[in-house]
Design a protein around this motif. Structure first.
Motif, PDB file in Angstrom:
ATOM      1  N   ASN A  31       0.836  -1.208   0.000  1.00  0.00           N
ATOM      2  CA  ASN A  31       0.000   0.000   0.000  1.00  0.00           C
ATOM      3  C   ASN A  31       0.867   1.253   0.000  1.00  0.00           C
ATOM      4  O   ASN A  31       1.851   1.334   0.744  1.00  0.00           O
ATOM      5  N   VAL A  32       0.499   2.224  -0.834  1.00  0.00           N
ATOM      6  CA  VAL A  32       1.142   3.536  -0.839  1.00  0.00           C
ATOM      7  C   VAL A  32       0.102   4.570  -0.408  1.00  0.00           C
ATOM      8  O   VAL A  32      -0.959   4.683  -1.034  1.00  0.00           O
ATOM      9  N   VAL A  33       0.391   5.297   0.662  1.00  0.00           N
ATOM     10  CA  VAL A  33      -0.559   6.264   1.219  1.00  0.00           C
ATOM     11  C   VAL A  33       0.096   7.638   1.273  1.00  0.00           C
ATOM     12  O   VAL A  33       1.155   7.808   1.892  1.00  0.00           O
ATOM     13  N   ALA A  34      -0.521   8.627   0.636  1.00  0.00           N
ATOM     14  CA  ALA A  34      -0.019   9.995   0.661  1.00  0.00           C
ATOM     15  C   ALA A  34      -0.605  10.746   1.849  1.00  0.00           C
ATOM     16  O   ALA A  34      -1.804  10.667   2.110  1.00  0.00           O
ATOM     17  N   VAL A  35       0.256  11.446   2.588  1.00  0.00           N
ATOM     18  CA  VAL A  35      -0.209  12.367   3.627  1.00  0.00           C
ATOM     19  C   VAL A  35      -0.036  13.758   3.045  1.00  0.00           C
ATOM     20  O   VAL A  35       1.078  14.187   2.750  1.00  0.00           O
ATOM     21  N   ALA A 157       4.135  17.360  -7.990  1.00  0.00           N
ATOM     22  CA  ALA A 157       4.288  16.198  -7.108  1.00  0.00           C
ATOM     23  C   ALA A 157       2.995  15.410  -7.008  1.00  0.00           C
ATOM     24  O   ALA A 157       2.993  14.171  -7.068  1.00  0.00           O
ATOM     25  N   GLN A 158       1.883  16.108  -6.846  1.00  0.00           N
ATOM     26  CA  GLN A 158       0.598  15.430  -6.736  1.00  0.00           C
ATOM     27  C   GLN A 158       0.221  14.734  -8.043  1.00  0.00           C
ATOM     28  O   GLN A 158      -0.288  13.603  -8.036  1.00  0.00           O
ATOM     29  N   ILE A 159       0.479  15.406  -9.163  1.00  0.00           N
ATOM     30  CA  ILE A 159       0.164  14.809 -10.467  1.00  0.00           C
ATOM     31  C   ILE A 159       1.031  13.577 -10.713  1.00  0.00           C
ATOM     32  O   ILE A 159       0.539  12.524 -11.151  1.00  0.00           O
ATOM     33  N   ASN A 160       2.331  13.683 -10.410  1.00  0.00           N
ATOM     34  CA  ASN A 160       3.227  12.540 -10.570  1.00  0.00           C
ATOM     35  C   ASN A 160       2.754  11.346  -9.758  1.00  0.00           C
ATOM     36  O   ASN A 160       2.721  10.216 -10.247  1.00  0.00           O
ATOM     37  N   LEU A 161       2.409  11.600  -8.507  1.00  0.00           N
ATOM     38  CA  LEU A 161       1.980  10.516  -7.630  1.00  0.00           C
ATOM     39  C   LEU A 161       0.694   9.888  -8.134  1.00  0.00           C
ATOM     40  O   LEU A 161       0.567   8.661  -8.195  1.00  0.00           O
ATOM     41  N   GLY A 162      -0.269  10.728  -8.501  1.00  0.00           N
ATOM     42  CA  GLY A 162      -1.556  10.214  -8.933  1.00  0.00           C
ATOM     43  C   GLY A 162      -1.506   9.441 -10.229  1.00  0.00           C
ATOM     44  O   GLY A 162      -2.242   8.468 -10.416  1.00  0.00           O
ATOM     45  N   GLN A 163      -0.634   9.847 -11.144  1.00  0.00           N
ATOM     46  CA  GLN A 163      -0.602   9.228 -12.463  1.00  0.00           C
ATOM     47  C   GLN A 163       0.379   8.070 -12.576  1.00  0.00           C
ATOM     48  O   GLN A 163       0.232   7.221 -13.450  1.00  0.00           O
ATOM     49  N   LEU A 167      -1.479   4.138  -6.061  1.00  0.00           N
ATOM     50  CA  LEU A 167      -1.814   4.773  -4.787  1.00  0.00           C
ATOM     51  C   LEU A 167      -3.032   4.117  -4.133  1.00  0.00           C
ATOM     52  O   LEU A 167      -4.074   3.945  -4.759  1.00  0.00           O
ATOM     53  N   SER A 168      -2.894   3.765  -2.851  1.00  0.00           N
ATOM     54  CA  SER A 168      -4.022   3.216  -2.099  1.00  0.00           C
ATOM     55  C   SER A 168      -4.970   4.316  -1.643  1.00  0.00           C
ATOM     56  O   SER A 168      -6.167   4.082  -1.479  1.00  0.00           O
ATOM     57  N   GLY A 169      -4.434   5.501  -1.417  1.00  0.00           N
ATOM     58  CA  GLY A 169      -5.282   6.611  -0.996  1.00  0.00           C
ATOM     59  C   GLY A 169      -4.483   7.716  -0.355  1.00  0.00           C
ATOM     60  O   GLY A 169      -3.264   7.621  -0.194  1.00  0.00           O
ATOM     61  N   ALA A 170      -5.195   8.785   0.031  1.00  0.00           N
ATOM     62  CA  ALA A 170      -4.556   9.957   0.633  1.00  0.00           C
ATOM     63  C   ALA A 170      -5.233  10.320   1.945  1.00  0.00           C
ATOM     64  O   ALA A 170      -6.443  10.155   2.111  1.00  0.00           O
TER      65      ALA A 170
END
Length: 294
Positions: A31-35, A157-163, A167-170
């Motif tokens: 799982n990858v979770v963005a804070v 950064a957000q676009i890179n992560l999302g695309q 990602l499991s979620g934020a």
């Protein structure tokens, strides 16, 4: 120039990964979770660090922590970690070995900066390249959760992560202050456009308790995060008080969850970690059920 020198330091670790192997370092990460927060100064990094440590020490999960704030890295200081990561052989594709403390594997741009007081002034393409090296070029090994401490805003950064990342979620962090919540609403809308699953919100600096009389004062307003979360149908994972101990322990490289296991602050972070774990467990179950049905 300092920005070129610090980028050159990490540039020495350039891998030969092809596009098909971009996720090499993440191959065993479940799982990858963005804070995240669209606004700076709300305690996002402090929240990310303490949640990561709570997941590792209280829930006994295998946890990694990535500092995705390339221009303003702080994870190294908070986690009390210094020094350049070693480059280790991984077949034909060498990977960086993350540093570790408090049972959490960590990677940050700060590990490659000779002088952390100097700015890393980088253009977008260089920041994206650095993000790739830290995210995909790190040998995270087998992790249950990789926590990604995002920079403020809704940009590259957000676009890179999302695309580019599975990602499991934020988790969205905010103070209850109206001016912070304005940016949170923009962030929620941006994350939905990027199809980020939003796992919940955390209200940081929620209130202050007087040590003399025990009176609880809502310094930045009351209930702002709850109202915003309800507006968007998002769960509130927890509330963290405004307390000098949380700040001072983070500054000292000894986060409160690691250094004061019996405190009410630690209990609050552990409760958030438990709710996050439940969310991720439900997501895994839904994915497995969908595969079975198909």
């Amino acid at each position: 120039m300092h920005q070129l020198k610090c980028w050159a330091n990490i540039g020495n670790y350039e891998t030969s990964m092809s596009k098909s192997l971009k996720r090499l370092g993440l191959s065993l990460v479940q799982n990858v979770v963005a804070v995240s927060s669209a606004k700076g100064g709300v305690g996002k990094s402090t929240t990310a660090v303490n949640i990561a440590i709570a997941l590792a020490t209280s829930l006994s999960l295998r946890v990694g922590l990535l500092d995705a704030d390339i221009q303003g890295p702080s994870i190294g200081k908070m986690m009390n970690l210094k020094g350049k990561p070693e480059l280790q052989s991984h077949g034909p594709h060498p990977l960086l070995r993350p540093l570790e403390n408090f049972r959490v594997k960590a990677m940050s741009m700060s590990f490659f900066m000779e002088d952390e007081s100097k700015p890393a002034v980088l253009r977008g393409p260089m920041m994206s390249s650095t993000f790739d090296k830290l995210m995909f070029g790190t040998d995270w090994g087998k992790l249950d959760v990789l926590i990604v401490d995002m920079p403020p805003g809704t940009g590259d950064a957000q676009i890179n992560l999302g695309q580019r990342v599975p990602l499991s979620g934020a988790i969205i962090v905010s103070t209850p202050q109206d001016i912070a919540l304005m940016d949170v609403r923009r962030g929620v809308e941006a994350y939905r456009l990027l199809k980020f699953p939003i796992l919940g919100m955390v209200e940081n600096m929620s209130y202050h308790v007087c040590k003399n009389c025990g009176h609880k004062e809502h310094t930045f307003g009351e209930g702002g995060v709850k109202r915003t979360a309800a507006q968007y149908g998002i769960d509130v994972l927890g509330e963290i008080p405004l307390d000098i101990a949380i700040c001072s322990k983070s500054d000292a490289g000894s986060p409160v969850v690691a250094s004061d296991a019996e405190s009410s602050h630690t209990a609050a972070y552990i409760n958030i970690a438990k709710k996050l774990n439940q969310k991720l467990g439900l997501q895994i179950l839904e994915k497995e059920t969908k595969i079975t049905i198909e």
